[in-house]
Design a protein around this motif. Sequence first.
Motif, PDB file in Angstrom:
ATOM      1  N   MET A  70       0.825  -3.291 -10.233  1.00  0.00           N
ATOM      2  CA  MET A  70       2.132  -2.954  -9.688  1.00  0.00           C
ATOM      3  C   MET A  70       3.264  -3.286 -10.663  1.00  0.00           C
ATOM      4  N   PHE A  71       4.145  -2.334 -10.868  1.00  0.00           N
ATOM      5  CA  PHE A  71       5.407  -2.602 -11.560  1.00  0.00           C
ATOM      6  C   PHE A  71       6.263  -3.502 -10.679  1.00  0.00           C
ATOM      7  N   ALA A  72       6.879  -4.541 -11.289  1.00  0.00           N
ATOM      8  CA  ALA A  72       7.678  -5.477 -10.499  1.00  0.00           C
ATOM      9  C   ALA A  72       8.931  -5.879 -11.259  1.00  0.00           C
ATOM     10  N   GLY A  73      10.088  -5.559 -10.695  1.00  0.00           N
ATOM     11  CA  GLY A  73      11.355  -5.990 -11.266  1.00  0.00           C
ATOM     12  C   GLY A  73      11.653  -7.409 -10.827  1.00  0.00           C
ATOM     13  N   PHE A  74      11.766  -8.317 -11.777  1.00  0.00           N
ATOM     14  CA  PHE A  74      11.940  -9.741 -11.485  1.00  0.00           C
ATOM     15  C   PHE A  74      13.427 -10.065 -11.370  1.00  0.00           C
ATOM     16  N   ALA A  75      13.858 -10.540 -10.199  1.00  0.00           N
ATOM     17  CA  ALA A  75      15.220 -11.045 -10.030  1.00  0.00           C
ATOM     18  C   ALA A  75      15.206 -12.520 -10.361  1.00  0.00           C
ATOM     19  N   GLY A  76      15.163 -12.802 -11.625  1.00  0.00           N
ATOM     20  CA  GLY A  76      15.066 -14.144 -12.164  1.00  0.00           C
ATOM     21  C   GLY A  76      14.802 -14.015 -13.644  1.00  0.00           C
ATOM     22  N   TRP A  77      14.791 -15.139 -14.327  1.00  0.00           N
ATOM     23  CA  TRP A  77      14.661 -15.088 -15.776  1.00  0.00           C
ATOM     24  C   TRP A  77      13.712 -16.164 -16.281  1.00  0.00           C
ATOM     25  N   SER A  78      12.706 -16.491 -15.512  1.00  0.00           N
ATOM     26  CA  SER A  78      11.747 -17.504 -15.920  1.00  0.00           C
ATOM     27  C   SER A  78      10.804 -16.943 -16.975  1.00  0.00           C
ATOM     28  N   ALA A  79      10.542 -17.754 -18.002  1.00  0.00           N
ATOM     29  CA  ALA A  79       9.610 -17.341 -19.053  1.00  0.00           C
ATOM     30  C   ALA A  79       8.175 -17.258 -18.546  1.00  0.00           C
ATOM     31  N   VAL A 134       6.826 -15.262 -16.650  1.00  0.00           N
ATOM     32  CA  VAL A 134       6.314 -13.889 -16.544  1.00  0.00           C
ATOM     33  C   VAL A 134       6.072 -13.251 -17.902  1.00  0.00           C
ATOM     34  N   LEU A 135       6.488 -13.914 -18.979  1.00  0.00           N
ATOM     35  CA  LEU A 135       6.262 -13.332 -20.301  1.00  0.00           C
ATOM     36  C   LEU A 135       4.761 -13.211 -20.559  1.00  0.00           C
ATOM     37  N   GLY A 136       4.384 -12.115 -21.191  1.00  0.00           N
ATOM     38  CA  GLY A 136       2.976 -11.840 -21.448  1.00  0.00           C
ATOM     39  C   GLY A 136       2.291 -11.090 -20.326  1.00  0.00           C
ATOM     40  N   ASP A 137       2.953 -10.975 -19.180  1.00  0.00           N
ATOM     41  CA  ASP A 137       2.406 -10.208 -18.052  1.00  0.00           C
ATOM     42  C   ASP A 137       3.084  -8.847 -18.048  1.00  0.00           C
ATOM     43  N   GLU A 138       2.336  -7.808 -18.334  1.00  0.00           N
ATOM     44  CA  GLU A 138       2.902  -6.479 -18.526  1.00  0.00           C
ATOM     45  C   GLU A 138       3.456  -5.866 -17.252  1.00  0.00           C
ATOM     46  N   HIS A 139       3.241  -6.499 -16.108  1.00  0.00           N
ATOM     47  CA  HIS A 139       3.689  -5.923 -14.842  1.00  0.00           C
ATOM     48  C   HIS A 139       5.160  -6.203 -14.532  1.00  0.00           C
ATOM     49  N   PHE A 140       5.772  -7.159 -15.243  1.00  0.00           N
ATOM     50  CA  PHE A 140       7.108  -7.615 -14.861  1.00  0.00           C
ATOM     51  C   PHE A 140       8.201  -7.084 -15.774  1.00  0.00           C
ATOM     52  N   GLN A 141       9.270  -6.661 -15.137  1.00  0.00           N
ATOM     53  CA  GLN A 141      10.474  -6.205 -15.825  1.00  0.00           C
ATOM     54  C   GLN A 141      11.530  -7.309 -15.745  1.00  0.00           C
ATOM     55  N   LEU A 142      11.887  -7.867 -16.893  1.00  0.00           N
ATOM     56  CA  LEU A 142      12.999  -8.807 -16.983  1.00  0.00           C
ATOM     57  C   LEU A 142      14.261  -8.043 -17.369  1.00  0.00           C
ATOM     58  N   GLY A 146       0.784  -1.225   0.000  1.00  0.00           N
ATOM     59  CA  GLY A 146       0.000   0.000   0.000  1.00  0.00           C
ATOM     60  C   GLY A 146       0.815   1.273   0.000  1.00  0.00           C
ATOM     61  N   ASP A 147       2.117   1.160   0.296  1.00  0.00           N
ATOM     62  CA  ASP A 147       2.932   2.362   0.490  1.00  0.00           C
ATOM     63  C   ASP A 147       4.058   2.505  -0.528  1.00  0.00           C
ATOM     64  N   VAL A 148       4.017   1.722  -1.606  1.00  0.00           N
ATOM     65  CA  VAL A 148       5.099   1.799  -2.588  1.00  0.00           C
ATOM     66  C   VAL A 148       4.542   2.005  -3.986  1.00  0.00           C
ATOM     67  N   LEU A 149       5.364   2.651  -4.829  1.00  0.00           N
ATOM     68  CA  LEU A 149       4.991   2.833  -6.227  1.00  0.00           C
ATOM     69  C   LEU A 149       5.114   1.524  -6.991  1.00  0.00           C
ATOM     70  N   GLY A 150       6.136   0.741  -6.666  1.00  0.00           N
ATOM     71  CA  GLY A 150       6.363  -0.515  -7.356  1.00  0.00           C
ATOM     72  C   GLY A 150       7.379  -1.342  -6.601  1.00  0.00           C
ATOM     73  N   LEU A 151       7.723  -2.471  -7.188  1.00  0.00           N
ATOM     74  CA  LEU A 151       8.694  -3.383  -6.596  1.00  0.00           C
ATOM     75  C   LEU A 151       9.991  -3.300  -7.379  1.00  0.00           C
ATOM     76  N   GLN A 152      11.021  -2.747  -6.744  1.00  0.00           N
ATOM     77  CA  GLN A 152      12.323  -2.703  -7.388  1.00  0.00           C
ATOM     78  C   GLN A 152      12.791  -4.110  -7.735  1.00  0.00           C
ATOM     79  N   THR A 153      12.605  -5.049  -6.795  1.00  0.00           N
ATOM     80  CA  THR A 153      13.080  -6.413  -6.998  1.00  0.00           C
ATOM     81  C   THR A 153      12.147  -7.409  -6.324  1.00  0.00           C
ATOM     82  N   VAL A 154      11.840  -8.486  -7.043  1.00  0.00           N
ATOM     83  CA  VAL A 154      11.235  -9.678  -6.448  1.00  0.00           C
ATOM     84  C   VAL A 154      12.128 -10.844  -6.832  1.00  0.00           C
TER      85      VAL A 154
END
Length: 414
Positions: A133-142, A144-152, A107-115
Amino acid sequence: MNRRLLATATALLLTLTACNKATSGGQNAGGLKTGPGVTDSTITLASLVDLTAVFAPLGKSLVQGTQLFWKEQNAAGGVCDRKVEVVVKDHGYDPQKAVALYREVSGDVLGLQTVLGSPVVGALKSSIAQDDMFAGFAGWSASVLGDEHFQLVGTTYDIEAITGLDFLMREKGIKSGDKVGHVYFEGDFGENALRGSKYLAEKEGLTIVEQKIKPTDTDLSAQVAAFRNEGVKAILVSAGPAQTASVAGVAKSVGLTVPIVANGPGFTPQLLATPAGPALAENLTVVSSIAPFATEDPDVQKVADAFTAEYPDDKPTQVGFMFGYTQAKVTLAVLEKACENKDLTRAGVLTAMHEISDLDTGGLTAGPLDYTDPAQPPTRTVYLSKVDPTVQGGLVTIGDPVEADAAKDYKPAA
């Protein structure tokens, strides 16, 4: 509800509700839209990482990279006239604990720098989508592809595995008819990598000898014995550093002297001080989107020098510190684009991310990054690196970054 409808609903709610700008958003006099986690002076992000379990050394190093990047950037003026703060929470590679921590901070953040961690992402995906929520993924699993919320930041594990197996065929004498062992974590990480190795094996007439393990499995004597009995000519490892060390050490002890290729999360330089160190130096190749510390690009060396100055007593890691620094750098580009668009809401940040193409990281990633199509990895280019105990980070690149021909037409699947 799709993102545009959710954004519209959120904007209407903000119009009707007068709340604290740090948690509910508003609009500045200059026309900048703001949302949760944004005040007139601060942008707050969160990192959910493993600091105490299987990926603890990488998690610690990752956080160091993130913290150093934002320390430098805040000293240079921050983003959109705001300082960036990152709240760090340790989930211990436990998805249920991660869910509780997400509820605590979301509730108190703009996004997730890292998950950090594919199992954690799997547990959080529905909540992240619900919160837009914007979410930076610390991983490289496919997955999350197709989900616009994740940054690879880089390519996916299956493409890494394809490129690693292609390297074994080009450089290590693996040929049609050979057997290749693949030890892999159960779940998104390992099973995604296995999909890549089986894809290329089918095309090239190889046989993959599978050994699925859990993150808690650290003695892989039985798995290596199975590989020896099957007569494998090489081994792929899609697991953590402890598992890579066990595979290399046991293989050497039983006379199974074959090349080993690990996905990026499978190596950390601390392994070189263990009994497995000599076997790793002799036989291991690492495939990763993130630059080793010894890479000669000026931007990479600048980061390596900054690490030494900030953390003189610590060992840097490729997919720890260098990744954390690089991911924060990509997040900066996203936030700058959102500021340019005058929209620092969650929906605005996601829109900004998917307007970014051909992002040059100065060699921190093996290739430029393109986020315009969420269904595709932002790059298919990787670094292949060999172990060198004499250099910072323990890895040196093998030639230039590689985009394997076999990976160009491959279609990763979520």
